[in-house]
Design a protein around this motif. Structure first.
Motif, PDB file in Angstrom:
ATOM      1  N   ASP A  20       0.938 -22.313  -9.226  1.00 59.07           N
ATOM      2  CA  ASP A  20       0.453 -22.954  -8.165  1.00 59.07           C
ATOM      3  C   ASP A  20       0.212 -24.747  -8.783  1.00 59.07           C
ATOM      4  N   ALA A  21      -0.097 -25.544 -10.071  1.00 58.68           N
ATOM      5  CA  ALA A  21      -0.346 -25.963 -10.843  1.00 58.68           C
ATOM      6  C   ALA A  21       0.496 -27.813 -10.108  1.00 58.68           C
ATOM      7  N   ARG A  22      -0.071 -28.493 -10.267  1.00 55.47           N
ATOM      8  CA  ARG A  22      -0.103 -29.998  -9.942  1.00 55.47           C
ATOM      9  C   ARG A  22       0.542 -30.301 -11.324  1.00 55.47           C
ATOM     10  N   TYR A  23       1.928 -31.394 -11.902  1.00 56.67           N
ATOM     11  CA  TYR A  23       1.767 -32.344 -13.082  1.00 56.67           C
ATOM     12  C   TYR A  23       1.863 -33.234 -13.566  1.00 56.67           C
ATOM     13  N   LEU A  24       1.259 -33.739 -13.575  1.00 54.67           N
ATOM     14  CA  LEU A  24       1.485 -35.490 -13.170  1.00 54.67           C
ATOM     15  C   LEU A  24       1.709 -36.721 -14.872  1.00 54.67           C
ATOM     16  N   ALA A  25       2.471 -37.584 -14.371  1.00 56.03           N
ATOM     17  CA  ALA A  25       2.304 -37.845 -16.361  1.00 56.03           C
ATOM     18  C   ALA A  25       2.201 -39.658 -15.814  1.00 56.03           C
ATOM     19  N   VAL A  26       1.530 -40.495 -16.049  1.00 54.49           N
ATOM     20  CA  VAL A  26       1.385 -41.548 -16.359  1.00 54.49           C
ATOM     21  C   VAL A  26       2.434 -42.467 -17.313  1.00 54.49           C
ATOM     22  N   GLU A  27       2.840 -43.255 -16.908  1.00 58.09           N
ATOM     23  CA  GLU A  27       4.035 -43.333 -18.463  1.00 58.09           C
ATOM     24  C   GLU A  27       4.291 -45.758 -17.755  1.00 58.09           C
ATOM     25  N   VAL A  28       4.072 -46.275 -18.246  1.00 57.71           N
ATOM     26  CA  VAL A  28       4.255 -47.690 -19.001  1.00 57.71           C
ATOM     27  C   VAL A  28       5.917 -48.497 -19.361  1.00 57.71           C
ATOM     28  N   ASP A  29       6.360 -47.800 -19.872  1.00 59.32           N
ATOM     29  CA  ASP A  29       7.664 -47.948 -20.489  1.00 59.32           C
ATOM     30  C   ASP A  29       8.782 -46.977 -19.428  1.00 59.32           C
ATOM     31  N   ARG A  30       9.538 -48.744 -19.007  1.00 61.23           N
ATOM     32  CA  ARG A  30      10.477 -47.852 -17.934  1.00 61.23           C
ATOM     33  C   ARG A  30      11.850 -47.141 -18.405  1.00 61.23           C
ATOM     34  N   ALA A  31      12.170 -47.368 -19.681  1.00 64.83           N
ATOM     35  CA  ALA A  31      13.466 -46.422 -20.584  1.00 64.83           C
ATOM     36  C   ALA A  31      12.483 -45.193 -20.210  1.00 64.83           C
ATOM     37  N   MET A  32      11.393 -44.888 -20.880  1.00 68.37           N
ATOM     38  CA  MET A  32      10.483 -43.393 -21.571  1.00 68.37           C
ATOM     39  C   MET A  32      10.170 -42.681 -19.697  1.00 68.37           C
ATOM     40  N   VAL A  33      10.624 -43.854 -18.642  1.00 70.09           N
ATOM     41  CA  VAL A  33      10.446 -43.079 -17.132  1.00 70.09           C
ATOM     42  C   VAL A  33      11.711 -42.434 -17.071  1.00 70.09           C
ATOM     43  N   ASP A  34      11.893 -43.385 -17.576  1.00 72.47           N
ATOM     44  CA  ASP A  34      13.993 -43.089 -16.634  1.00 72.47           C
ATOM     45  C   ASP A  34      14.853 -41.892 -17.326  1.00 72.47           C
ATOM     46  N   HIS A  35      13.829 -41.642 -18.650  1.00 69.68           N
ATOM     47  CA  HIS A  35      14.067 -40.502 -19.545  1.00 69.68           C
ATOM     48  C   HIS A  35      13.515 -39.569 -18.999  1.00 69.68           C
ATOM     49  N   LEU A  36      12.557 -39.502 -19.008  1.00 69.93           N
ATOM     50  CA  LEU A  36      11.259 -38.247 -18.727  1.00 69.93           C
ATOM     51  C   LEU A  36      12.458 -37.457 -17.186  1.00 69.93           C
ATOM     52  N   THR A  37      12.436 -38.661 -16.154  1.00 71.94           N
ATOM     53  CA  THR A  37      13.047 -38.155 -14.796  1.00 71.94           C
ATOM     54  C   THR A  37      14.411 -37.199 -15.258  1.00 71.94           C
ATOM     55  N   VAL A  38      15.629 -37.634 -15.772  1.00 73.06           N
ATOM     56  CA  VAL A  38      16.154 -36.946 -16.436  1.00 73.06           C
ATOM     57  C   VAL A  38      15.618 -35.429 -17.428  1.00 73.06           C
ATOM     58  N   THR A  39      15.245 -35.463 -18.033  1.00 70.09           N
ATOM     59  CA  THR A  39      15.091 -34.531 -18.829  1.00 70.09           C
ATOM     60  C   THR A  39      13.774 -33.333 -18.711  1.00 70.09           C
ATOM     61  N   ARG A  40      13.085 -33.518 -17.868  1.00 77.31           N
ATOM     62  CA  ARG A  40      11.854 -32.763 -17.155  1.00 77.31           C
ATOM     63  C   ARG A  40      12.146 -33.609 -15.987  1.00 77.31           C
ATOM     64  N   PRO A  41      13.069 -32.392 -14.867  1.00 80.04           N
ATOM     65  CA  PRO A  41      12.598 -33.154 -13.658  1.00 80.04           C
ATOM     66  C   PRO A  41      11.655 -32.128 -13.238  1.00 80.04           C
ATOM     67  N   TRP A  42      10.809 -31.698 -14.034  1.00 79.57           N
ATOM     68  CA  TRP A  42       9.798 -30.711 -13.217  1.00 79.57           C
ATOM     69  C   TRP A  42       8.593 -31.489 -13.376  1.00 79.57           C
ATOM     70  N   LEU A  43       8.866 -33.032 -14.120  1.00 80.55           N
ATOM     71  CA  LEU A  43       7.312 -33.378 -14.098  1.00 80.55           C
ATOM     72  C   LEU A  43       7.548 -34.533 -13.245  1.00 80.55           C
ATOM     73  N   GLU A  44       6.379 -34.689 -12.747  1.00 82.51           N
ATOM     74  CA  GLU A  44       6.115 -36.036 -11.697  1.00 82.51           C
ATOM     75  C   GLU A  44       5.905 -36.782 -12.326  1.00 82.51           C
ATOM     76  N   VAL A  45       6.197 -37.959 -12.393  1.00 83.40           N
ATOM     77  CA  VAL A  45       6.041 -38.785 -13.602  1.00 83.40           C
ATOM     78  C   VAL A  45       6.376 -40.252 -12.522  1.00 83.40           C
ATOM     79  N   LEU A  46       4.930 -41.122 -12.658  1.00 85.43           N
ATOM     80  CA  LEU A  46       4.391 -42.512 -12.289  1.00 85.43           C
ATOM     81  C   LEU A  46       4.658 -43.467 -13.447  1.00 85.43           C
ATOM     82  N   HIS A  47       5.160 -44.887 -13.039  1.00 87.33           N
ATOM     83  CA  HIS A  47       5.551 -44.903 -13.698  1.00 87.33           C
ATOM     84  C   HIS A  47       4.359 -46.480 -13.128  1.00 87.33           C
TER      85      HIS A  47
END
Length: 194
Positions: free
Chosen positions: A66-93
């Motif tokens: 039941d956890a919520r897992y967020l991540a804050v990343e400033v680098d757009r290329a890394m945000v795009d990579h995380l979105t594809v490779t870790r779809p379970w992670l809620e990434v905020l650019h």
């Protein structure tokens, strides 16, 4: 698909002052860093600077269903990579200095950070620490990496003093020599409200 290491190296070469390390966080350091992540209940966990996700999988493996897992990343290329490779992670650019605009006060049970603090301007460091203090729930913990290459010099010492002025408790963990560069973590609890 691009590999984690390939994406990391490209980002490190493109923006070394933002990435701050020349290799992803080692598994040993990651294990030490995520010890503050709750294993029970329905916690909210926030990762600052996940990069390509070297620590993210370990955080996820500790979290209850039941956890919520967020991540804050400033680098757009890394945000795009995380979105594809870790779809379970809620990434905020976004910048970690803007947490309050997206995350409510007292909502986060653990903040895990791999930000390169000694490369971040002191004013921005202060903003980020203030934002972490605001979003941290009572009883929550903030943990971050401190690379040995920076802890003995002015910026690293000033950052450690800033943590001491911002939190009632700051623990320094053992050095992980099997990381590039070698590092330790700071575990901070009970923000001091000015």
């Amino acid at each position: 698909m691009k590999t984690d290491l390939g994406v990391f190296l490209k980002a490190a070469m493109r923006r070394p002052a933002v990435i701050g390390a020349f290799a992803p966080t080692s598994e040993i350091l990651a294990a030490q860093l995520v010890e503050v992540v709750p294993r029970r209940g329905a916690p909210t966990v926030l990762e600052l600077g996940p990069g390509t996700g070297a620590v993210s999988g370990l955080i996820r493996s500790r979290l209850p269903d039941d956890a919520r897992y967020l991540a804050v990343e400033v680098d757009r290329a890394m945000v795009d990579h995380l979105t594809v490779t870790r779809p379970w992670l809620e990434v905020l650019h976004m910048s970690a200095a803007e947490l309050g605009s997206r995350i409510g006060a007292g909502e986060v049970d653990a903040v895990v950070s791999a930000l390169p603090w000694t490369l971040i301007p002191e004013r921005t460091q202060g903003q980020i620490i203030e934002e972490v203090a605001k979003v941290l729930a009572p009883g929550g913990s903030f943990t971050t990496i401190a690379y040995l290459t920076g802890t003995s010099f002015g910026p690293g010492k000033r950052f450690r003093r800033r943590l001491g002025a911002s939190f009632d408790e700051v623990l320094t963990t053992r050095t992980v020599w099997r990381n590039l560069p070698p590092a330790r973590t700071y575990v901070c609890r009970r923000p001091i409200v000015p």
